[in-house]
Design a protein around this motif. Structure first.
Motif, PDB file in Angstrom:
ATOM      1  N   TYR A 279      46.390  19.279 -45.193  1.00  0.00           N
ATOM      2  CA  TYR A 279      47.633  19.891 -45.323  1.00  0.00           C
ATOM      3  C   TYR A 279      47.896  21.300 -44.627  1.00  0.00           C
ATOM      4  O   TYR A 279      49.133  21.121 -44.240  1.00  0.00           O
ATOM      5  CB  TYR A 279      47.561  20.721 -46.959  1.00  0.00           C
ATOM      6  CG  TYR A 279      48.439  21.779 -47.099  1.00  0.00           C
ATOM      7  CD1 TYR A 279      49.708  21.413 -47.701  1.00  0.00           C
ATOM      8  CD2 TYR A 279      47.844  23.226 -46.997  1.00  0.00           C
ATOM      9  CE1 TYR A 279      50.537  22.507 -48.161  1.00  0.00           C
ATOM     10  CE2 TYR A 279      49.156  24.097 -47.420  1.00  0.00           C
ATOM     11  CZ  TYR A 279      50.125  23.758 -47.915  1.00  0.00           C
ATOM     12  OH  TYR A 279      50.922  24.800 -48.157  1.00  0.00           O
ATOM     13  N   PHE A 280      46.980  21.718 -44.025  1.00  0.00           N
ATOM     14  CA  PHE A 280      47.265  22.810 -43.002  1.00  0.00           C
ATOM     15  C   PHE A 280      47.715  22.280 -41.755  1.00  0.00           C
ATOM     16  O   PHE A 280      48.742  22.746 -41.083  1.00  0.00           O
ATOM     17  CB  PHE A 280      45.698  23.575 -42.788  1.00  0.00           C
ATOM     18  CG  PHE A 280      45.690  24.719 -41.976  1.00  0.00           C
ATOM     19  CD1 PHE A 280      46.227  25.835 -42.193  1.00  0.00           C
ATOM     20  CD2 PHE A 280      45.605  24.318 -40.523  1.00  0.00           C
ATOM     21  CE1 PHE A 280      46.351  27.050 -41.312  1.00  0.00           C
ATOM     22  CE2 PHE A 280      45.671  25.516 -39.531  1.00  0.00           C
ATOM     23  CZ  PHE A 280      45.792  26.690 -39.943  1.00  0.00           C
ATOM     24  N   LEU A 281      47.039  21.167 -41.214  1.00  0.00           N
ATOM     25  CA  LEU A 281      47.290  20.541 -40.049  1.00  0.00           C
ATOM     26  C   LEU A 281      48.834  20.022 -39.834  1.00  0.00           C
ATOM     27  O   LEU A 281      49.437  20.019 -38.931  1.00  0.00           O
ATOM     28  CB  LEU A 281      46.203  19.436 -39.756  1.00  0.00           C
ATOM     29  CG  LEU A 281      44.999  20.006 -39.160  1.00  0.00           C
ATOM     30  CD1 LEU A 281      43.974  19.097 -39.029  1.00  0.00           C
ATOM     31  CD2 LEU A 281      44.980  20.866 -37.946  1.00  0.00           C
TER      32      LEU A 281
ATOM     33  N   THR B 234      53.565  26.884 -36.887  1.00  0.00           N
ATOM     34  CA  THR B 234      52.883  28.213 -37.473  1.00  0.00           C
ATOM     35  C   THR B 234      52.109  27.605 -38.721  1.00  0.00           C
ATOM     36  O   THR B 234      52.148  26.808 -39.091  1.00  0.00           O
ATOM     37  CB  THR B 234      53.902  29.326 -37.570  1.00  0.00           C
ATOM     38  OG1 THR B 234      53.286  30.347 -38.101  1.00  0.00           O
ATOM     39  CG2 THR B 234      54.890  28.954 -39.014  1.00  0.00           C
ATOM     40  N   ILE B 235      51.299  28.521 -39.284  1.00  0.00           N
ATOM     41  CA  ILE B 235      50.589  28.337 -40.279  1.00  0.00           C
ATOM     42  C   ILE B 235      51.370  28.301 -41.660  1.00  0.00           C
ATOM     43  O   ILE B 235      52.556  28.640 -41.581  1.00  0.00           O
ATOM     44  CB  ILE B 235      49.432  29.139 -40.536  1.00  0.00           C
ATOM     45  CG1 ILE B 235      49.882  30.767 -40.852  1.00  0.00           C
ATOM     46  CG2 ILE B 235      48.425  29.357 -39.290  1.00  0.00           C
ATOM     47  CD1 ILE B 235      48.829  31.894 -41.384  1.00  0.00           C
ATOM     48  N   PRO B 236      50.991  27.632 -42.596  1.00  0.00           N
ATOM     49  CA  PRO B 236      51.836  27.309 -43.710  1.00  0.00           C
ATOM     50  C   PRO B 236      52.204  28.495 -44.348  1.00  0.00           C
ATOM     51  O   PRO B 236      51.636  29.538 -44.437  1.00  0.00           O
ATOM     52  CB  PRO B 236      50.971  26.454 -44.764  1.00  0.00           C
ATOM     53  CG  PRO B 236      49.836  25.941 -43.903  1.00  0.00           C
ATOM     54  CD  PRO B 236      49.672  26.894 -42.677  1.00  0.00           C
ATOM     55  N   GLU B 237      53.410  28.475 -45.046  1.00  0.00           N
ATOM     56  CA  GLU B 237      53.923  29.527 -45.652  1.00  0.00           C
ATOM     57  C   GLU B 237      52.965  29.927 -47.014  1.00  0.00           C
ATOM     58  O   GLU B 237      52.664  31.053 -47.320  1.00  0.00           O
ATOM     59  CB  GLU B 237      55.533  29.315 -46.496  1.00  0.00           C
ATOM     60  CG  GLU B 237      55.936  30.554 -47.198  1.00  0.00           C
ATOM     61  CD  GLU B 237      56.231  31.690 -46.485  1.00  0.00           C
ATOM     62  OE1 GLU B 237      56.424  32.801 -47.110  1.00  0.00           O
ATOM     63  OE2 GLU B 237      56.337  31.629 -45.413  1.00  0.00           O
ATOM     64  N   GLU B 238      52.532  28.768 -47.630  1.00  0.00           N
ATOM     65  CA  GLU B 238      51.504  28.818 -48.623  1.00  0.00           C
ATOM     66  C   GLU B 238      50.412  28.320 -48.046  1.00  0.00           C
ATOM     67  O   GLU B 238      50.062  27.147 -47.816  1.00  0.00           O
ATOM     68  CB  GLU B 238      52.214  27.877 -50.083  1.00  0.00           C
ATOM     69  CG  GLU B 238      53.189  28.326 -50.609  1.00  0.00           C
ATOM     70  CD  GLU B 238      52.954  29.373 -51.575  1.00  0.00           C
ATOM     71  OE1 GLU B 238      51.836  29.603 -51.961  1.00  0.00           O
ATOM     72  OE2 GLU B 238      53.924  30.027 -51.938  1.00  0.00           O
TER      73      GLU B 238
ATOM     74  N   THR C 244      49.927  38.490 -53.919  1.00  0.00           N
ATOM     75  CA  THR C 244      50.426  38.130 -52.591  1.00  0.00           C
ATOM     76  C   THR C 244      49.317  38.028 -51.615  1.00  0.00           C
ATOM     77  O   THR C 244      48.190  38.036 -51.980  1.00  0.00           O
ATOM     78  CB  THR C 244      51.460  39.153 -52.282  1.00  0.00           C
ATOM     79  OG1 THR C 244      50.657  40.284 -51.741  1.00  0.00           O
ATOM     80  CG2 THR C 244      52.440  39.632 -53.189  1.00  0.00           C
ATOM     81  N   ASP C 245      49.563  37.277 -50.416  1.00  0.00           N
ATOM     82  CA  ASP C 245      48.819  37.418 -49.267  1.00  0.00           C
ATOM     83  C   ASP C 245      48.947  38.168 -48.101  1.00  0.00           C
ATOM     84  O   ASP C 245      48.444  37.619 -47.107  1.00  0.00           O
ATOM     85  CB  ASP C 245      48.494  35.746 -49.130  1.00  0.00           C
ATOM     86  CG  ASP C 245      49.662  34.958 -48.623  1.00  0.00           C
ATOM     87  OD1 ASP C 245      50.745  35.787 -48.536  1.00  0.00           O
ATOM     88  OD2 ASP C 245      49.490  34.003 -48.175  1.00  0.00           O
ATOM     89  N   TYR C 246      49.628  39.110 -48.321  1.00  0.00           N
ATOM     90  CA  TYR C 246      50.058  40.101 -47.204  1.00  0.00           C
ATOM     91  C   TYR C 246      48.714  40.543 -46.477  1.00  0.00           C
ATOM     92  O   TYR C 246      48.656  40.924 -45.472  1.00  0.00           O
ATOM     93  CB  TYR C 246      50.944  41.257 -47.501  1.00  0.00           C
ATOM     94  CG  TYR C 246      52.054  40.836 -47.897  1.00  0.00           C
ATOM     95  CD1 TYR C 246      53.077  40.180 -47.159  1.00  0.00           C
ATOM     96  CD2 TYR C 246      52.674  41.178 -49.310  1.00  0.00           C
ATOM     97  CE1 TYR C 246      54.111  39.685 -47.384  1.00  0.00           C
ATOM     98  CE2 TYR C 246      53.922  40.844 -49.620  1.00  0.00           C
ATOM     99  CZ  TYR C 246      54.762  39.882 -48.730  1.00  0.00           C
ATOM    100  OH  TYR C 246      56.184  39.897 -48.993  1.00  0.00           O
ATOM    101  N   TYR C 247      47.564  40.676 -47.457  1.00  0.00           N
ATOM    102  CA  TYR C 247      46.269  41.152 -47.054  1.00  0.00           C
ATOM    103  C   TYR C 247      45.141  40.409 -47.392  1.00  0.00           C
ATOM    104  O   TYR C 247      45.079  39.557 -48.394  1.00  0.00           O
ATOM    105  CB  TYR C 247      45.985  42.850 -47.751  1.00  0.00           C
ATOM    106  CG  TYR C 247      46.887  43.790 -47.474  1.00  0.00           C
ATOM    107  CD1 TYR C 247      46.789  44.255 -46.317  1.00  0.00           C
ATOM    108  CD2 TYR C 247      48.017  44.167 -48.414  1.00  0.00           C
ATOM    109  CE1 TYR C 247      47.551  45.218 -45.959  1.00  0.00           C
ATOM    110  CE2 TYR C 247      48.927  45.134 -47.774  1.00  0.00           C
ATOM    111  CZ  TYR C 247      48.639  45.945 -46.748  1.00  0.00           C
ATOM    112  OH  TYR C 247      49.501  46.680 -46.341  1.00  0.00           O
TER     113      TYR C 247
END
Length: 582
Positions: A302-304, A312-316, A475-478
């Motif tokens: 999924y990531f690749l 860029t890396i996935p939004e999720e 969230t994943d801001y951090y």
């Protein structure tokens, strides 16, 4: 360039399209040596279906002419076993069975009937006319299956039974309809229990109707219930020799990254990308005596897939399909609209990052709330993994985030605590981009003030810390760190900006929590806690790990002091700059 087989579980399709494939065929001889009737448990999205389709292609007597095309370049092509293309294959996939209570039995019967019909079509050259005449006389699918297995045994044919996701619909029923409905189909005269009785009967015959059987699932619970313990075969799930039968080791991931980079794909720094993938998708061990760790296959693909398409890396960071799968586990912590003992155990695991326990090989659903069995189930689902002998940890950030979700859902499901997560996520965003930290904690404090039921759950510093993390991770801001060693101490919360995804985040945070019981609270003790927190934060701020993790972002030092459930004091602490050397 080879396609990435994200979402593709058919071994034949992967090979025919020349998709990227990590060879697992070296396990075929090991599977044969392990026993004739085997049972393998692995977490969702780890490649169980791909393994079964690989076994199907290898053993299918009707695919003998496809062997060269499907296995050229693999281990088993150069080291075939005597059983290559020597079996008839009867395969079931119970993810195709409806989990609706009103439809489940009819759907199950239809699936078995369809499998038997196409089995007959495929192997007509090996079956006589009287087989088809006789099987058509049976209406009941269990009788059809019993006849087919007896006939195959009588003819002396070799039959390999493959069952994929054996517990798929039963787990869904358990989580959505409850133990009563689940019990009806797995106990007594339940149709699912009878299905396994027919399989076991074929194994016990003198002219054995099943020569080999391989079953996959995500937990041992249903197998224990439908067979009174898995006494028709061997559970290989915890054996060291099968640690790597599914999943990807680190070297596999490195080779994938290098392959796509060398074939013209623009990828971020390889070492940084690998480290990021390990934090989110890696660190699985499926036996306590092994050291080689595995990555989740689906999440790596999924990531690749996303990084190649988007640059860029996935939004999720978590595959939405994984989130849907794990939603089915909410029943683990809520029973009859009450938070059961499992909820407290789950919260404790999150607070400490792991637990010491022995994994139970099997147990019935009635014993699911027993601590050892609940911990074992978390392990089988992939929410925990071995770190060393009997030490289990939360393997990665994906599983950690799912656990935080269970805590939030648990509070909401029993009407203890519920907030507007969209509004709260916006507050956290402003905290990350604008440095507005006070509204985040004031919002939670106000909601606790209004929703009084939650107060009974907020006693002690660690409990409050976990409560805050449960919502900060909406969230994943951090990247959140707890009890990280810094400046000769352990900071309560370090919010490290997730720079790889949000490169414009401007603020990082060190947060020190202090807790005073309501009965012990005094203004003097409050001042002591403020002074203590201030000294600790200023000590942590100079730690090299913080300086590196911030990557030039503004660091804010925040103290939060609670008396019981109430936030009684919060303030920003200035960073003391070191004096220049003379």
């Amino acid at each position: 360039m080879k396609p990435i087989p994200y979402g593709v579980s058919s071994y034949k399709s992967i090979r025919e399209k020349d998709s990227y494939y990590v060879d697992k065929t070296q396990y075929i001889p090991k599977i044969e040596a392990a026993g004739d009737f085997l049972f393998l448990i692995r977490p969702r999205r780890f490649g169980k279906s791909s393994l079964l389709t690989m076994l199907e292609c290898y053993y299918d007597i009707a695919r003998a002419e496809e062997f060269e095309a499907l296995f050229a370049g693999t281990y088993i092509h150069d080291h075939p076993t005597p059983e290559k293309n020597a079996h008839l294959i009867l395969k079931f996939n119970f993810s195709q069975v409806s989990s609706e209570i009103e439809q489940v039995e009819a759907s199950f019967n239809a699936h078995v009937r369809n499998c038997l019909f196409f089995f007959g079509k495929k192997y007509r050259s090996w079956l006589d006319d009287d087989y088809f005449e006789m099987i058509d006389t049976y209406e009941n699918v269990h009788h059809k299956l019993e006849f087919a297995l007896k006939y195959i045994g009588y003819k002396g044919l070799k039959l390999y039974v493959l069952i994929d996701e054996y517990d798929n619909f039963t787990n869904t029923i358990l989580s959505t309809a409850g133990q009563g409905h689940y019990h009806n189909l797995t106990h007594g005269a339940g149709f699912f229990r009878f299905f396994f009785s027919v399989l076991k009967g074929a194994v016990d015959e003198v002219d054995v109707g099943i020569s080999r059987m391989f079953i996959t699932g995500v937990s041992p619970v249903t197998m224990d219930d439908v067979t009174s313990g898995f006494n028709i075969g061997r559970n290989i799930s915890l054996l060291p020799s099968f640690n790597e039968v599914l999943g990807l080791r680190e070297q596999n991931v490195i080779e994938m990254l290098e392959y796509y980079r060398d074939n013209g794909c623009t990828l971020p720094n390889l070492n940084e990308t690998l480290a990021l993938m390990k934090v989110w998708y890696g660190n699985y061990r499926f036996s306590k005596s092994v050291e080689i760790e595995q990555f989740n296959t689906d999440l790596v693909l999924y990531f690749l897939k996303n990084i190649m398409e988007l640059g860029t890396i996935p939004e999720e960071m978590i595959d939405p399909n994984v989130k849907v799968d794990y939603e089915k586990l909410r029943h683990l912590v809520v029973l009859d609209r009450k938070l059961n003992g499992n909820y407290s155990r789950l919260r404790s695991i999150i607070e400490t990052g792991g637990i010491s326990a022995n994994i139970a090989a099997s147990f019935p659903v009635e014993d699911l709330t027993k601590p050892k069995n609940f911990i074992s189930l978390l392990y089988y689902f992939g929410l925990l993994s071995y770190q060393c002998e009997e030490e289990l940890i939360i393997p990665n950030r994906t599983m950690q985030n799912l656990m935080y979700g269970y805590l939030r859902d648990g509070y909401e499901d029993v009407d203890v605590f519920s907030i507007d997560l969209w509004q709260f996520a916006n507050l956290v965003r402003n905290m990350a981009y604008k440095g507005e930290w006070q509204p985040v904690f004031q919002f939670l404090a106000q909601e606790v003030e209004k929703q009084t039921s939650i107060r009974d759950f907020l006693s002690g510093e660690k409990v409050v810390q976990t409560f805050l993390l449960t919502y900060l991770n909406v969230t994943d801001y951090y990247i959140t760190h707890t009890e990280a060693e810094m400046g000769k101490g352990f900071v309560d919360l370090y919010l490290e900006p997730f720079v790889a995804k949000y490169d414009k985040v401007k603020y990082a945070y060190l947060i020190e929590l202090k807790y005073i019981t309501r009965s012990e609270f005094t203004k003097e003790l409050l001042q002591d806690k403020i002074k203590e927190a201030k000294n600790q934060l200023q000590q942590y701020a100079s730690d090299p790990q913080v300086i590196k993790g911030n990557r030039g972002r503004n660091l804010k030092l925040v103290m939060l002091i609670f008396s019981g459930w109430e936030l009684v004091h919060s303030e920003i602490v200035p960073i003391i700059q070191p004096k220049p050397a003379i």
